[in-house]
Design an enzyme around this catalytic site. Structure first.
Site, short mmCIF file in Angstrom:
data_model
loop_
_atom_site.label_atom_id
_atom_site.label_comp_id
_atom_site.label_asym_id
_atom_site.label_seq_id
_atom_site.Cartn_x
_atom_site.Cartn_y
_atom_site.Cartn_z
N ARG A 134 22.39 -123.58 26.43
CA ARG A 134 23.32 -124.70 26.42
C ARG A 134 24.60 -124.30 27.15
NH1 ARG A 134 21.22 -124.02 21.19
NH2 ARG A 134 19.94 -125.77 20.45
N HIS B 213 23.53 -130.34 31.20
CA HIS B 213 22.39 -130.20 30.30
C HIS B 213 21.05 -130.36 31.02
CE1 HIS B 213 21.80 -129.46 26.06
NE2 HIS B 213 20.82 -130.34 26.00
N HIS C 159 15.38 -123.91 19.40
CA HIS C 159 15.15 -125.09 18.55
C HIS C 159 14.65 -124.67 17.18
CE1 HIS C 159 14.57 -128.02 22.17
NE2 HIS C 159 15.83 -127.91 21.82
N ARG D 190 18.98 -127.24 31.33
CA ARG D 190 18.20 -126.90 30.12
C ARG D 190 16.90 -127.72 30.11
NH1 ARG D 190 18.81 -124.59 25.04
NH2 ARG D 190 18.22 -125.84 23.20
N TYR E 246 9.70 -132.26 25.72
CA TYR E 246 9.56 -131.74 27.09
C TYR E 246 8.11 -131.66 27.56
CZ TYR E 246 14.41 -130.36 26.49
OH TYR E 246 15.77 -130.38 26.27
N LYS F 265 23.18 -122.64 17.76
CA LYS F 265 23.65 -123.48 16.66
C LYS F 265 23.43 -122.76 15.33
CE LYS F 265 23.03 -127.98 18.86
NZ LYS F 265 22.41 -129.32 18.76
#
Length: 300
Positions: free
Chosen positions: A149, A246, A272, A249, A281, A173
């Site tokens: 990111r 983005h 993720h 990514r 994706y 995250k």
């Protein structure tokens, strides 16, 4: 301070300390809670305990009237559901009225990604004889080569990059750590930038810092700075590219899957927490569809 405001503060503290949520996520939750706080006060509801399912229906009706997107409304519901779950845990309420609320169905949008020829054009735009050009090239190669990111990229420090192993340590995250291979092109661009351009950019600033990427004034590069760099590069391009940071990514994930990488590996690389986030994706590029059709359809 009244009890409602105290409950919100306790919850935000819980998100930061126990859940390790990023400041951006905490701010998003805070905004949703403050908006709901204003709503219930306008409705004459003095305690979170007294909020009913019918009150929530009115709140959501108002949100839809503002023509907010389904995604935005879903985020608000999710934040408030988590808040009431926390209040339940702390025995500050006896039930979670948001448990009865279903999230609005999301529009299934295929993430936009770059084709190989578009990437090639981008990779030839930076002037690598200049410090900023070396930085821009390293930035492009790293974003595409790792799929990190933009916020993760801007947070990278020199100690996070191991050029001898060809890996980068990323804090994602929830402060989750993951190692990602850099790739030869990104490694070459980084080695040039770190050995030359970075020091020249840093010499323009007042204070030394350990962040990998520096802006024109020598300070740490921000997400806004990355967008500015991309915009400037695109102006040099011959075509009419519309790129946001983005997209690198999205492109990273799409190209890996199109070339046969397994979903679990891509999930790990992207950081993720759930496989469903990665499955978006698994779409096939138009080029692949065309090639498949031309190769296999009897009347092609």
């Amino acid at each position: 301070m009244n009890s409602q405001e105290n409950c919100i503060d306790l919850f935000l503290e819980y998100l930061q300390i126990e859940k390790n949520y990023s400041q951006l996520t905490v701010e998003s939750y805070k905004a949703a809670l403050e908006e709901f706080f204003i709503f219930i006060n306008n409705e004459g509801i003095e305690q979170f305990e007294r909020v009913t399912y019918q009150d929530i229906r009115i709140y959501l009706t108002n949100a839809y009237k503002k023509k907010l997107s389904r995604k935005t409304i879903a985020k608000k519901i999710s934040a408030l559901r988590s808040f009431y779950r926390f209040l339940l845990r702390e025995r500050l309420v006896h039930e979670n009225p948001f448990q009865l609320v279903s999230l609005p169905k999301q529009d299934k949008r295929i993430p936009k990604f770059l084709y190989s020829q578009e990437l090639e054009e981008l990779f030839h735009l930076s002037d690598e004889s200049t410090p900023s050009g070396q930085r821009d090239q390293a930035l492009l190669e790293l974003l595409y080569g790792t799929g990190i990111r933009v916020s993760e990229c801007c947070s990278l420090k020199l100690s996070d990059i191991d050029l001898s192993l060809g890996t980068v340590l990323v804090y994602g995250k929830g402060k989750k750590q993951r190692y990602i291979p850099i790739g030869s092109y990104a490694q070459g661009a980084l080695e040039l930038y770190l050995s030359q351009g970075r020091q020249q950019l840093l010499s323009k600033g007042k204070d030394e810092h350990s962040f990998v990427f520096a802006n024109q004034k020598g300070g740490p590069l921000t997400s806004r700075g990355v967008r500015y760099i991309l915009t400037a590069l695109i102006k040099k391009a011959s075509g009419t590219l519309h790129i946001h940071p983005h997209m690198f990514r999205h492109t990273f994930a799409t190209h890996l899957l199109n070339e046969g990488a397994d979903l679990r590996s891509v999930q790990e690389l992207l950081g993720h927490s759930s496989l469903s986030s990665t499955q978006v994706y698994t779409h096939v590029s138009k080029d692949q569809l065309r090639n498949s059709y031309m190769s296999h359809h009897p009347r092609a």
